[in-house]
Design an enzyme around this catalytic site. Structure first.
Site, PDB file in Angstrom:
ATOM      1  N   TRP A  33      -1.712  12.341   1.145  1.00  8.39           N
ATOM      2  CA  TRP A  33      -0.665  11.903   0.219  1.00  8.39           C
ATOM      3  C   TRP A  33      -1.227  11.417  -1.099  1.00  8.39           C
ATOM      4  CZ3 TRP A  33       3.525  14.190   1.229  1.00  8.39           C
ATOM      5  CH2 TRP A  33       3.816  14.514   2.550  1.00  8.39           C
ATOM      6  N   ASP A  89       1.739   3.627  -3.331  1.00  6.48           N
ATOM      7  CA  ASP A  89       2.642   4.372  -2.455  1.00  6.48           C
ATOM      8  C   ASP A  89       2.569   3.685  -1.098  1.00  6.48           C
ATOM      9  OD1 ASP A  89       3.908   6.097  -0.734  1.00  6.48           O
ATOM     10  OD2 ASP A  89       2.633   7.836  -1.164  1.00  6.48           O
ATOM     11  N   LYS A  91      10.278   6.026   7.275  1.00  9.99           N
ATOM     12  CA  LYS A  91       9.325   5.570   8.299  1.00  9.99           C
ATOM     13  C   LYS A  91       9.683   4.145   8.734  1.00  9.99           C
ATOM     14  CE  LYS A  91       6.339   8.592   5.887  1.00  9.99           C
ATOM     15  NZ  LYS A  91       6.613   9.747   6.654  1.00  9.99           N
TER      16      LYS A  91
END
Ligand code: PMP
Length: 363
Positions: free
Chosen positions: A106, A174, A198
């Site tokens: 990511w 992030d 999540k």
């Protein structure tokens, strides 16, 4: 009557398990939201009951995460992936190139957008060792626009244990896969973003917490929807918000509050992760953890078995006893147990027992 459903423990990485009470509340309120006689999906976002919900979510985020008045709480769309672009578009104008730390799948995607849109550079990377640790941050130039990190790498299963000190250079994180899993000091961050699917709720809503002082560096002429100020000025209601996702976010956050908030859940998360890493370490001949011990994630526990045939047998055996979603990300293979806030200790205990039994059986 359909047959009773056997217990299923959901280890998917995202969208991921939601707290059962949050789902049951949605079930109970589906046809009659806040006494309206309608579902939350059917009412105007300008109607009072929705406006109250929207405000409640912002208040819950502020209190659970400890967001100071210096920062805005925004509810956006486009997932964390759109933030990969919005961050450089909005924040890169000031000073020198932004600095990215490449810790995995990511972070690489975020850095790609940073480079493409604003000439950002990668200042530290763990790619040479297959992203198995968090690299040390070199000295940051005071002129740097911002430093971007990925607090938890969902695919590789590594996590920043302590956040770097970047001085006056804004720190951007992030936090898609570990937001609200542990306490943090929001004042140390220029901007935090997280897709909800999540730890916060279903997909469709993205949380952004941003220091208002950063607005002055946003260049003129950005597309209206991609300018943070649009959403800040309109209280995240510039256009129609994802009302059902925001509703579920409310249910999850109020559940988290009932659990005692972020510090209580952090203690539980620590116990859960420890339980699994302990099994991995005890049977290191069978289970090879991917992350170095000092970088292990409390959210995504990644490991490999000696070969793909054994991995397949492990995954099939797990699924047969209701342990679902344990296959690793398609880019790296292996196994991954995602144990976000909503995963009860009981579910982790069931997986630990299965892993021990699988090891005893002699794979
Ligand atoms: N960052 C991290 C750490 C992630 O885990 C994910 C999704 N798995 C993303 C970004 C991308 O999020 P989205 O699908 O919401 O764009």
């Amino acid at each position: 009557m359909p047959a009773a459903q056997a217990t299923v423990w959901n280890f998917y990485a995202g969208p991921a398990a939601l707290p059962r009470p949050a789902l049951e509340r949605a079930q109970g309120e589906l046809l009659n939201f806040a006494g309206t006689g309608m579902s939350v999906m059917e009412i105007s976002h300008r109607a009072k009951p929705y406006m109250a919900l929207h405000a409640e979510v912002q208040t819950l985020v502020r209190s659970l995460l400890g967001v100071p008045d210096s920062h805005d709480v925004l509810l956006l769309q486009g997932g964390a992936s759109l933030q990969f672009s919005m961050v450089p578009m909005n924040l890169a104008a000031a000073g020198g190139p932004a600095a990215y730390v490449n810790t995995g799948e990511w972070a690489s995607k975020a850095a790609k957008e940073g480079k493409q849109l604003a000439g950002a550079t990668v200042v530290a990377s763990s790619e040479a060792t297959r992203f198995d640790h968090i690299p040390a941050l070199p000295a940051i130039e005071p002129s740097c626009a911002y430093v971007h990190i990925t607090s938890n790498e969902t695919v590789q299963g590594t996590q920043w244990q302590a956040f770097p000190d970047t001085g006056d250079v804004p720190l951007v994180a992030d936090m898609s896969s570990d937001i609200m899993s542990r306490p943090l000091d929001v004042r140390r961050f220029g901007l935090i973003y997280a897709g909800a699917q999540k730890n916060l709720g279903p997909s469709g809503v993205t949380l952004v917490v941003v220091d208002k002082r950063l607005y002055e560096r946003i260049p003129k002429g950005l597309p209206t929807m991609l300018d943070y100020r649009t959403h800040a000025q309109a209280d995240s209601m510039y256009n129609t918000p994802p009302t059902l996702a925001v509703y579920m976010l409310r249910n999850v956050l109020s559940w988290l509050q009932d659990q005692g908030g972020v510090s209580s859940i952090a203690a539980r998360n620590g116990r859960k992760a420890e339980r699994l890493y302990e099994v991995i370490d005890r049977h290191s001949d069978l289970y090879a953890g991917h992350a170095r011990p000092e970088a292990r994630s409390t959210m995504n526990v990644t490991f490999r078995l000696p070969d793909e045939a054994i991995e397949k047998a492990f995954l099939q055996g797990a699924e047969a006893v209701g342990l679902v979603g344990l296959a690793g990300h398609r880019s790296v293979g292996g196994c991954r147990a995602s144990i976000y806030n909503a995963m009860p200790e009981e579910g982790v205990a069931a997986l630990a027992e299965f892993m021990l039994a699988f090891a005893r059986r002699g794979a």
